[in-house]
Structures are given as structure tokens and as C-alpha cells.
Design an enzyme around this catalytic site. Sequence first.
Site, PDB file in Angstrom:
ATOM      1  N   LYS A 128       1.295  -1.567  -0.538  1.00 21.75           N
ATOM      2  CA  LYS A 128       0.246   0.170   0.030  1.00 21.75           C
ATOM      3  C   LYS A 128       1.199   1.222   0.168  1.00 21.75           C
ATOM      4  O   LYS A 128       1.855   0.765   0.482  1.00 21.75           O
ATOM      5  CB  LYS A 128      -1.188   0.087   1.446  1.00 21.75           C
ATOM      6  CG  LYS A 128      -1.994   1.162   1.100  1.00 21.75           C
ATOM      7  CD  LYS A 128      -3.459   0.085   1.027  1.00 21.75           C
ATOM      8  CE  LYS A 128      -4.182   1.456   0.067  1.00 21.75           C
ATOM      9  NZ  LYS A 128      -5.119   0.735   0.138  1.00 21.75           N
ATOM     10  N   ASP A 168      -6.793   4.494  -3.949  1.00 17.66           N
ATOM     11  CA  ASP A 168      -7.510   4.372  -2.910  1.00 17.66           C
ATOM     12  C   ASP A 168      -8.151   5.728  -2.773  1.00 17.66           C
ATOM     13  O   ASP A 168      -8.138   6.500  -3.807  1.00 17.66           O
ATOM     14  CB  ASP A 168      -6.364   4.184  -2.107  1.00 17.66           C
ATOM     15  CG  ASP A 168      -7.611   3.380  -0.945  1.00 17.66           C
ATOM     16  OD1 ASP A 168      -7.746   2.519  -0.947  1.00 17.66           O
ATOM     17  OD2 ASP A 168      -7.278   3.995   0.577  1.00 17.66           O
TER      18      ASP A 168
END
Length: 447
Positions: A128, A168
Site C-alpha cells: 500500500k 484508493d
Amino acid sequence: MKLDEKLEPIYQDVLKRNPGETEFHQAVLEVLESLGPVVVKHPEYLERKIIERICEPERQIIFRVPWQDDKGQVHINRGFRVEFNSALGPYKGGLRFHPSVYLGIIKFLGFEQIFKNSLTGLPIGGGKGGSDFDPKGKSDDEIMRFCQSFMTELYRHLGEHTDVPAGDIGVGGREIGYMFGQYKRIVNRWEAGMLTGKGLKWGGSLVRTEATGYGATFFIDEALKVRKDSFKGKTCLVSGSGNVAIYTIEKIHQLGGKCVACSDSGGVIYHEKGLDLDLIKQLKEVERRRIEDYVKYHKDAVYKKNGNIWEIPCQVAMPSATQNEINGKDAALLVKNGCIAVGEGANMPTTPEGVKVFLDAKTAYGPGKAANAGGVATSALEMQQNAQRDSWTFEFTEQKLAAIMSNIHNLCYETSAEYGAPGNYVLGANIAGFIKVADAMVAHGLV
Ligand code: NDP
Ligand code: 2IT
């Protein structure tokens, strides 16, 4: 819940080694709480220190991102990429641009991503990234300059077989486009598989935009089927009004449910006769406006500034905004008001107190790492199409997504039953997600 005595020291060590990273601690504890019975069955995971290794990212990259605004002022942001685990495939996971981003947020998201990606059954590891950059109020040119500066450092860590980011919060098709362009320019290669969520005309996959929201809805549809129930006629709440929220609302409406409320960080829209999704898409996707403008077009809808969406009675709740948006009190209120199912489109949107309320009430509760895995799964389908230099139809890709979500649901359900708590999807997701990664790590030796 008390941790198994063999896992407690591992958790204490995580606390000590990662001070101040509260969201990361929360994500680790939730997984470790499920693993007690697993390490009894599999002592080799303890002997080989698999859990300690899983809690330590393989690589953490933190970098300066300088950029200039439209007035020529210089700004400095911080960029992150946490390459958490590559046992099952290249690091895979989104990039988040939001002022609340710091290392602890990226680590919680990266940690969750390991198990989520494992549950998809597809060859993707966990990672991430993101930045504390705030995209709100920025011009298109400012967004482009920021994305270019961000990629000018990050590119050296990426590649279709190494690390493959996607979107995201705060990162959608526009940002992916600017980052892809800058990567291509630097490496002098048209390497489709190094980013997902690409535009449909240049390597993107149909259904990727819809995938997280559709997938979360498919997951809850499966959980309702177990209870001989369905979305038909159900009143639903969907928090947020971004990518995940929009396509959750769309699929719920297609399946016969009625979404009456959505939100953003400013407040809540309540529309008793059902949300007008075309208007929400126009406001949010096309015009990039705030959700409060909805009431300008529907006089019978209400906007409650700083409101709490979870106070509205519903049968199904789909938190699709951000972490820790449902606390213990909200969860108790939802249950009291007749909520029977909760599907997490967002990552870790429910606090540990809230999760306990849902589990005690036997709510059909789909935790994020299972329920929202449709987004990253469809990213992996995008990578498959890129590798084949092919593009699939919407129908074919959506069928694949539906099958993947059904498999994830069944895997979590069967695992929860095997471990003595049928229907506890938290237990099922944590254990099933973990075992696959752990076995791959055992096979790979001490790396
Ligand atoms: P978007 O940026 O498209 O939308 C985010 C939405 O959530 C906006 O309405 C935003 O409101 C709201 N929101 C964000 N932060 C906060 C906050 N701190 N408090 C209140 N509201 C907030 O992001 P996505 O829809 O892509 O992501 C939503 C969630 O889904 C995140 O948890 C993400 O990690 C998760 N997710 C996303 C996937 C994807 O494919 N995009 C895949 C799997 C999970 P505002 O505009 O006011 O900030
Ligand atoms: O949280 C997530 O799974 C995402 N933001 C999507 C990741 C991806 O690589 O598609």
C-alpha cells in the site's frame, strides 16, 4: 477477546517496534485474535516465526514529494510505499492521497491487503502507498504536477513483476493516468501491468471502476442467501460518496434494495424515496462537487451537516468511506434499529468495539478484507488481460468478479465452520487469508 498466550508476546513486540501507529496495531490485533487455534494445529508457523515475519514489512519506502501550486508556491509532502509481503505475487495495493495519511495508516492498509489479496485466490502479494497530500480544492494542473513528482521517486520501486499500485481514497482514474504517463516517460517502456485502474482506452479493464462496490454487494448477497434472504425490498445505508459508495449503491439498486442515505466528511444526505444515483454520479464523478449539493436538485431530500448516517434505521449497512467510521455505539444503534447485515466496502471501517457488537448480534458481518476484495481482484484481472494483450467484455468480467466474490464468501464461511464458529466471517477471513500466505512463506524458506 484475549490473545493466545503464544501470540501475546508477538503482539507486544509489534507495539514496541511500531510506536504510535495505532491503526496498524488495531489491524494486527484483529488478525492475531483469530489465529490462536491455527497455531495449535500448525506449530510450524510458530517455529518458523511466520507471524513475526508477516508483521514486519519486507520494505518501507518514505520519500519527499516537492511540487508547485498554480501560484508558483512550493509545497512539500511525504510519499509512502510499504511493500509488505510478496509470498503470493508482486506487491499489490492502492495509493491513498489524504491529509490523514502517515506511516501507521499505510501499514494498516498494507497489512490488511496481504490477507485480502490471498483470499482472492489470485497471484498478488500485499502492499500500500500514498501521501499526506490533500487533493481537495486543487486544480487539475496541481494534481498533475503532484502525481508527476510522486512518480518521479516511486517509479524505481515499481514494475509489473515487482509492485503494482492502483487507486484508493483521493486516487482515481485521473491520478492513475498522470502517474502512468510519468512512469512511461521515465522508463521509456509502455508497461501496462505496472499500474491498475487504467483508462479503458489505454489498458484498463471494464468493471474495475465498479468492482469494489459491486463486489461488496455480491458478498453480502451471498451472506443473505445463507439466511434464505436477499436485497429485495431492503432499506440500505451506504456511507461515503466516492468510488466505492457509488457502485455499491448501483448494485444494491440492481438487486432490488433501496439506498436511502450516503455521506461525505461534511455531512449526510437522506432521501427517503431512494437515492438518485445519476445525480450523485454527475455531482461527484463529472463535476467533482460536494454531496450537500444533492438537496438543490431534490427538495424532498435532507442534508444534515456533520450528521451521523448510522442513526438512520436500515436493514443493510455498507460503510464505504474510511477507517473507524462505525464505533461501538453506532453498531449497537444499527442492530437495535433492525440492521441484519453489514458489508465493509471501506478498509477497517468498524472499531473493535463495533465488530464485537455485530458478532454478538449474529449480524451477517462481512469484514473489509473479504467484502471489499472485489476491487483488487479485478485489478488482478486487469493484469491478466494486460499480460494477454486482450480485453474482455463487461459481462464476462463481471461474471468473473461475481464468481470470485462467491468463492471468497464460501471460503470464509467454510473456514469459520471448520473452526467452530459458522458465519463468523472475521474468523473465516483471517484464518483462510493467513494460511495461504503462511504456507507459501514456509515453502520459500527463510527470506
Ligand atoms: P474516494 O476518494 O473515491 O471516496 C472516499 C469517500 O469517503 C468520499 O466520499 C470521502 O468524503 C469519504 N471520506 C474519506 N475520508 C473520510 C473521512 N476521514 N471522514 C469521512 N468521510 C471520509 O475513495 P474510495 O471510494 O476509493 O475509497 C473508500 C474506502 O474504500 C476506503 O476505505 C478505501 O480504502 C476502500 N477501498 C477502496 C477500493 C478501491 O478500489 N477504490 C478497494 C477496496 C477498498 P470527502 O470527499 O468529504 O473526503
Ligand atoms: O484497498 C484496496 O484493496 C484497494 N484500494 C484496491 C487495490 C488494488 O490494487 O486494486
